[in-house]
Design an enzyme around this catalytic site. Structure first.
Site, mmCIF file in Angstrom:
data_model
loop_
_atom_site.group_PDB
_atom_site.id
_atom_site.type_symbol
_atom_site.label_atom_id
_atom_site.label_comp_id
_atom_site.label_asym_id
_atom_site.label_seq_id
_atom_site.Cartn_x
_atom_site.Cartn_y
_atom_site.Cartn_z
ATOM 1 N N PRO A 1 0.790 -1.232 0.000
ATOM 2 C CA PRO A 1 0.000 0.000 0.000
ATOM 3 C C PRO A 1 0.825 1.287 0.000
ATOM 4 C CG PRO A 1 -0.163 -1.155 2.106
ATOM 5 C CD PRO A 1 0.502 -2.092 1.144
ATOM 6 N N ASN A 2 0.323 2.221 -0.786
ATOM 7 C CA ASN A 2 0.848 3.589 -0.924
ATOM 8 C C ASN A 2 2.104 3.685 -1.781
ATOM 9 O OD1 ASN A 2 -1.172 4.943 0.716
ATOM 10 N ND2 ASN A 2 -0.251 3.844 2.435
ATOM 11 N N ARG B 1 5.304 11.820 -3.547
ATOM 12 C CA ARG B 1 5.119 12.374 -2.191
ATOM 13 C C ARG B 1 6.318 11.953 -1.332
ATOM 14 N NH1 ARG B 1 1.229 13.908 -4.469
ATOM 15 N NH2 ARG B 1 -0.994 13.856 -3.983
ATOM 16 N N TYR C 1 11.397 8.611 0.663
ATOM 17 C CA TYR C 1 11.305 7.557 -0.357
ATOM 18 C C TYR C 1 11.956 7.904 -1.707
ATOM 19 C CZ TYR C 1 8.109 5.648 3.089
ATOM 20 O OH TYR C 1 7.584 5.159 4.258
ATOM 21 N N ASN D 1 8.125 -5.747 -1.461
ATOM 22 C CA ASN D 1 8.085 -4.669 -0.469
ATOM 23 C C ASN D 1 6.627 -4.600 -0.012
ATOM 24 O OD1 ASN D 1 7.998 -2.414 1.081
ATOM 25 N ND2 ASN D 1 9.104 -1.097 -0.363
ATOM 26 N N ALA E 1 3.369 -1.194 4.610
ATOM 27 C CA ALA E 1 2.891 -1.280 6.009
ATOM 28 C C ALA E 1 2.434 -2.689 6.384
ATOM 29 C CB ALA E 1 1.765 -0.278 6.229
ATOM 30 N N HIS F 1 4.452 -5.171 8.713
ATOM 31 C CA HIS F 1 4.432 -5.155 10.178
ATOM 32 C C HIS F 1 3.141 -5.718 10.767
ATOM 33 C CE1 HIS F 1 7.664 -2.512 9.055
ATOM 34 N NE2 HIS F 1 6.824 -1.618 8.554
ATOM 35 N N ASP G 1 1.728 -16.192 5.459
ATOM 36 C CA ASP G 1 1.192 -17.527 5.137
ATOM 37 C C ASP G 1 1.241 -17.789 3.632
ATOM 38 O OD1 ASP G 1 0.696 -18.084 7.792
ATOM 39 O OD2 ASP G 1 -1.454 -17.664 7.689
ATOM 40 N N GLU H 1 12.989 -9.647 0.605
ATOM 41 C CA GLU H 1 12.181 -8.547 1.145
ATOM 42 C C GLU H 1 12.961 -7.240 0.982
ATOM 43 O OE1 GLU H 1 11.316 -9.276 5.255
ATOM 44 O OE2 GLU H 1 10.557 -7.246 5.628
ATOM 45 N N HIS I 1 12.954 -2.947 1.647
ATOM 46 C CA HIS I 1 12.402 -1.699 2.178
ATOM 47 C C HIS I 1 13.260 -0.552 1.698
ATOM 48 C CE1 HIS I 1 9.547 -3.848 4.528
ATOM 49 N NE2 HIS I 1 10.517 -4.659 4.907
ATOM 50 N N ILE I 2 12.605 0.455 1.174
ATOM 51 C CA ILE I 2 13.329 1.619 0.639
ATOM 52 C C ILE I 2 14.038 2.349 1.779
ATOM 53 C CG2 ILE I 2 13.017 3.837 -0.542
ATOM 54 C CD1 ILE I 2 10.432 2.473 -1.794
ATOM 55 N N SER I 3 13.303 2.559 2.872
ATOM 56 C CA SER I 3 13.887 3.234 4.038
ATOM 57 C C SER I 3 14.502 2.180 4.963
ATOM 58 C CB SER I 3 12.802 4.024 4.777
ATOM 59 O OG SER I 3 11.807 3.143 5.275
ATOM 60 N N ARG J 1 13.727 3.777 12.150
ATOM 61 C CA ARG J 1 12.449 4.503 12.242
ATOM 62 C C ARG J 1 11.687 4.078 13.505
ATOM 63 N NH1 ARG J 1 9.603 4.561 6.473
ATOM 64 N NH2 ARG J 1 8.445 6.214 7.550
ATOM 65 N N ARG K 1 7.951 -0.311 13.258
ATOM 66 C CA ARG K 1 8.442 -0.769 11.943
ATOM 67 C C ARG K 1 9.584 -1.765 12.076
ATOM 68 N NH1 ARG K 1 5.974 2.953 8.315
ATOM 69 N NH2 ARG K 1 5.677 4.961 9.336
HETATM 70 O O1 CA2 Z 1 10.714 1.646 3.525
HETATM 71 C C1 CA2 Z 1 9.856 0.978 2.947
HETATM 72 O O2 CA2 Z 1 9.973 0.582 1.792
HETATM 73 C C2 CA2 Z 1 8.524 0.691 3.654
HETATM 74 O O3 CA2 Z 1 8.121 -0.638 3.305
HETATM 75 C C3 CA2 Z 1 7.536 1.709 3.131
HETATM 76 C C4 CA2 Z 1 6.174 1.663 3.830
HETATM 77 C C5 CA2 Z 1 6.324 1.672 5.342
HETATM 78 O O4 CA2 Z 1 5.058 1.489 5.950
HETATM 79 C C6 CA2 Z 1 7.278 0.586 5.823
HETATM 80 O O5 CA2 Z 1 7.409 0.679 7.221
HETATM 81 C C7 CA2 Z 1 8.636 0.751 5.173
HETATM 82 C C8 CA2 Z 1 5.333 2.865 3.400
HETATM 83 C C9 CA2 Z 1 5.134 2.975 1.929
HETATM 84 C C10 CA2 Z 1 4.574 4.314 1.633
HETATM 85 O O6 CA2 Z 1 5.032 4.700 0.357
HETATM 86 C C11 CA2 Z 1 4.984 6.001 0.033
HETATM 87 C C12 CA2 Z 1 5.723 6.366 -1.080
HETATM 88 C C13 CA2 Z 1 5.758 7.683 -1.448
HETATM 89 C C14 CA2 Z 1 5.047 8.626 -0.761
HETATM 90 C C15 CA2 Z 1 4.289 8.253 0.339
HETATM 91 C C16 CA2 Z 1 4.260 6.922 0.728
#
Ligand code: CA2
Length: 145
Positions: A11-12, A19, A24, A75, A78, A81, A88, A99, A101-103, A108, A112
């Site tokens: 998601p997102n 954004r 990110y 990836n 959210a 977590h 499963d 797996e 994660h960008i960040s 954080r 997370r």
């Molecule tokens: O660091 C990552 O890749 C995460 O999987 C990104 C998730 C976050 O919930 C994880 O803890 C770490 C959030 C993705 C939201 O992506 C966005 C991208 C651009 C702008 C806003 C949100």
């Protein structure tokens, strides 16, 4: 023979590059797909990228991967977590799973720091920006041979 690597995004992540560039970065999912396709192509493989904001659709795509893909880069955003259901589903997949994660999730908030998906993942890459996806595909190519 060339194999297909699924690149699944939660998601997102459709907002990538649009954004919160401070967390990110500026690159979009289309940029991610292009770089991953190049790395896979250099190794004779192909990628298919999928993003969904819905947990069930991600589970459906993991189930499709059982028939269509040799490996998964995921990836889960959210859902990383929270989702026992995605864990499963991944446990039913037989190929390598990395797996991404960008960040750096460990730098954080505490919520997370735990990942259900890490219980299945063969490797985890965090905090390398979107470059982490290309690193994951490179690793998958080594594992696929
Ligand atoms: O660091 C990552 O890749 C995460 O999987 C990104 C998730 C976050 O919930 C994880 O803890 C770490 C959030 C993705 C939201 O992506 C966005 C991208 C651009 C702008 C806003 C949100």
């Amino acid at each position: 023979m060339g194999k297909t690597i699924y690149i699944l995004n939660g998601p997102n992540l459709n907002l990538l590059g649009k954004r919160e560039p401070d967390i990110y970065g500026h690159e979009t999912l289309a940029d991610v797909e292009r770089v991953c396709a190049t790395v896979a192509g250099e190794n004779g493989h192909a990628v298919r990228l999928f993003q969904s904001n819905h947990e069930g659709e991600i589970i459906d795509s993991i189930q499709r991967a059982r028939d269509e893909a040799a490996a998964i880069v995921i990836n889960p955003a959210a859902f990383t977590h929270t989702s026992v259901a995605i864990l499963d589903a991944l446990n039913t997949f037989e190929g390598p799973v990395i797996e991404v994660h960008i960040s750096n999730i460990h730098k954080r908030e505490a919520f997370r720091h735990h990942s259900y998906v890490s219980l299945r993942a063969d490797g985890v890459i965090a905090g390398c920006g979107v470059e982490g996806y290309a690193l994951a595909v490179r690793r998958i190519c080594s594992l696929l041979g």
